[in-house]
Design an enzyme around this catalytic site. Structure first.
Site, mmCIF file in Angstrom:
data_model
loop_
_atom_site.group_PDB
_atom_site.id
_atom_site.type_symbol
_atom_site.label_atom_id
_atom_site.label_comp_id
_atom_site.label_asym_id
_atom_site.label_seq_id
_atom_site.Cartn_x
_atom_site.Cartn_y
_atom_site.Cartn_z
ATOM 1 N N GLY A 194 0.828 -1.207 0.000
ATOM 2 C CA GLY A 194 0.000 0.000 0.000
ATOM 3 C C GLY A 194 0.858 1.251 0.000
ATOM 4 N N GLY A 429 22.875 13.773 -29.717
ATOM 5 C CA GLY A 429 22.460 14.395 -28.456
ATOM 6 C C GLY A 429 23.103 13.709 -27.268
ATOM 7 N N ALA A 430 23.338 12.409 -27.410
ATOM 8 C CA ALA A 430 23.920 11.665 -26.293
ATOM 9 C C ALA A 430 25.341 12.164 -25.975
ATOM 10 C CB ALA A 430 23.926 10.179 -26.603
#
Ligand code: HXC
Length: 539
Positions: A194, A429-430
């Site tokens: 939970g 981009g890496a």
């Protein structure tokens, strides 16, 4: 005269009587203290302790003994009791209320800890149980000491209703307030279900014990009712699942002892709080040791893999590396080591898996790691061999744009020393994301095998020379010539070095020597970013 001496002797008798009465009162009181403490120590009793042992689990007290230095534990709140009067709970009061709290040391370093006692009301968290944990979190924060929670609980104490939920939220609030100030470690050593999962989730490290621990928001029965899916406890929320599928857990332990040993190891690597530097550890490993093996590690063929772990083990002190989230997004490696005795965090692409591409999980994994290192003054070593972000519709629909941005954000935000080594590919981009100079890498170097480009040669040639290839007499021969030409231009580190994007190109065998020197010069680095309430990382 006689009267006077009689009076005196009477007074002596009275005083003796009072003293005797007082002494017997003290004895009774001490006996009562002992009785209460013994009741607290007995927890849920022998039968439940035996049941705990039969599951292969230690009791809460045994766990604390195992975790801390011998005789260092000092318990607080062993006499706290719940004040629930419903469901006959007033007839079932066990001092300590199902959680053992206090402080002690790990290799001499002060830590605060709590251990839920499954033998007392199933370790369930009622109002007072929760407030005991809050007191520990408050003390840890005030004193700047790490906090360790040993979780083994049936969740919110059902008999206490909303008072139990209130205490949970008090804990969550404190976890958030302490985040980035003191290291917080959660060990899951039983059920954790939970909303109870959210305290561990906010903390910095989650360690799960294989087979005996489970984490989930809703259990198999509820899932069956709501979605008709059939799934076992283990499959749903066991250590294996959270280590490889969800990434919730950082370490999987074989048993309780192993889990507590991982905590001790972590505590030795980390600073006690965000104002301290990490501890140093002397090493006999030579600071200028040559890493000969590395000269031949990277294959000539750019699409052939190799194991980046070899690089890590070669360059760090004594080859010792504590990998974090080893089974989750293994295309990126994160973990802790030491160089020249100093703790460092390592982020490394793994060319062996998905060619080392960055995908959603890898980006999130590395981003959280970088942020932890930055919060706790741990320098970051980044080893780069990345062909780019993983292409695919699922990645795009899953939000690679915003998840990839997390890693970029984390690196750009980090002000700790950042050292980068490009071993082979640094494409697109890496290249920018992986701690490049442009997002304030402090010392960026490459091996001669490095290739820094917008993309790999085959793709690039296809895009910029398609017409030329198609109209050539021998298209395949022309394509090969253009690929060679492209590689000649970009498949090396020298264009980047000429622009100053790389501080140096080094022979791989010199890596350890060079990195330790660079780290030594950066240890006192100070850098600030503009003041603000907080940034807005793309969550
Ligand atoms: C009160 C609880 C309890 C709970 C267990 N016990 N969970 N008491 N509140 N939540 C008690 C049992 O009555 C029993 O008492 C003892 O603990 C041991 O439980 P058993 O069931 O005998 O043990 P076991 O068979 O090992 O099963 C463990 C269990 C199961 C899987 C944890 O007890 C269980 O399913 N409990 C309920 C879990 C749950 O649904 N919790 C609420 C989750 S929601 P005796 O006296 O017989 O020894 C939640 C919300 C948090 O937690 C929200 C935060 C915001």
């Amino acid at each position: 005269m006689i009267f006077k001496s009689l009076a005196k002797s009477n007074a002596n008798w009275v005083s003796l009587a009072i003293q005797y009465h007082h002494m017997s009162g003290v004895k009774e009181r001490i006996d009562e203290l002992r009785r209460r403490k013994a009741q607290s120590e007995a927890g849920g009793g022998q039968k439940r302790i035996a049941a705990q042992h039969s599951k292969g689990k230690l009791t809460a007290r045994e766990r604390i003994e195992q975790l801390l230095d011998v005789d260092s534990f000092m318990e607080v709140d062993s006499l706290v009791e719940h004040r629930c009067r419903d469901f006959d709970m007033d007839k079932n009061v066990i001092p300590g209320d199902g959680v053992i709290c206090g402080h002690g040391t790990i290799n001499g370093k002060v830590v605060y800890c709590f251990a839920q006692d499954f033998t007392v009301y199933g370790g369930s968290l009622g109002e007072m149980h929760g407030l005991k944990i809050c007191k520990i979190l408050d003390m840890a924060l005030k004193t700047g000491a790490p906090v360790i929670g040993l979780n083994d609980s049936g969740g919110a104490r059902i008999q206490e209703g909303v008072a139990s939920l209130g205490s949970y939220a008090e804990i969550f609030f404190r976890n958030v307030r302490a985040s980035g100030v003191i290291p917080q470690i959660s060990v899951i050593m039983g059920p954790c279900a939970g909303g109870a999962v959210y305290s561990p989730a906010i903390t910095d490290f989650v360690i799960m014990v294989d087979k005996t621990s489970h984490m989930f928001i809703t259990g198999p029965e509820v899932i069956k009712t709501v979605t008709n899916e059939e799934v076992s406890f283990e499959e749903l929320g066991g250590a294996g699942t959270h280590a490889s599928k969800s990434g919730v857990t950082h370490f999987t332990a074989e048993n309780d002892d192993d889990a507590l040993e991982i905590v001790r190891e972590l505590i030795q690597l980390l600073p006690s709080n965000n104002l301290e530097k990490p501890p140093t550890k002397l090493t006999n490993d030579s600071l200028s040791r040559s890493c000969d093996k590395l000269d031949d590690l990277v294959p000539e063929n750019a699409s052939q893999p190799y194991d980046m772990i070899t690089v890590i083990e070669e360059v760090v002190d004594d080859g010792a590396f504590l990998e974090v989230q080893a089974d989750f997004a293994p295309n990126i490696i994160v973990g802790y080591s030491r160089m020249g005795g100093h703790t460092i965090g390592i982020v490394a692409n793994q060319p062996k898996i998905l060619a080392g591409c960055l995908d959603i999980d890898a980006s999130v994994k590395a981003a959280r790691f970088v942020r932890f290192c930055d919060a706790f003054n741990i320098p970051i070593l980044t080893l780069v061999d990345v062909p780019g972000f993983l292409p695919g519709a699922n990645q795009e629909w899953g939000g690679i744009i915003r998840h990839g941005a997390k890693l970029l954000y984390a690196y750009a935000e980090a002000t700790v020393p950042k050292i980068t080594v490009i071993t082979r590919k640094a494409y697109g981009g890496a290249y920018d994301v992986m701690s490049s100079k442009h997002i304030r890498g402090d010392y960026n170097i490459a091996w001669p095998s490095a290739q820094l480009a917008v993309m790999g040669a085959d793709g690039a040639v296809q895009i910029i020379h398609r017409r030329r290839i198609n109209s050539a007499g021998n298209p395949e021969q022309e394509r090969e010539r253009l690929v060679d030409d492209y590689n000649e231009t970009f498949a090396n580190p020298y264009q980047a070095a000429a622009l100053g994007y790389l501080d140096d190109v080094i022979q791989p065998r010199d890596s350890r020597k060079v990195l330790i020197k660079a780290l030594g010069a950066l240890l006192d680095k100070e850098e600030t970013r503009p003041e603000r309430k907080h940034g807005n990382i793309p969550l």
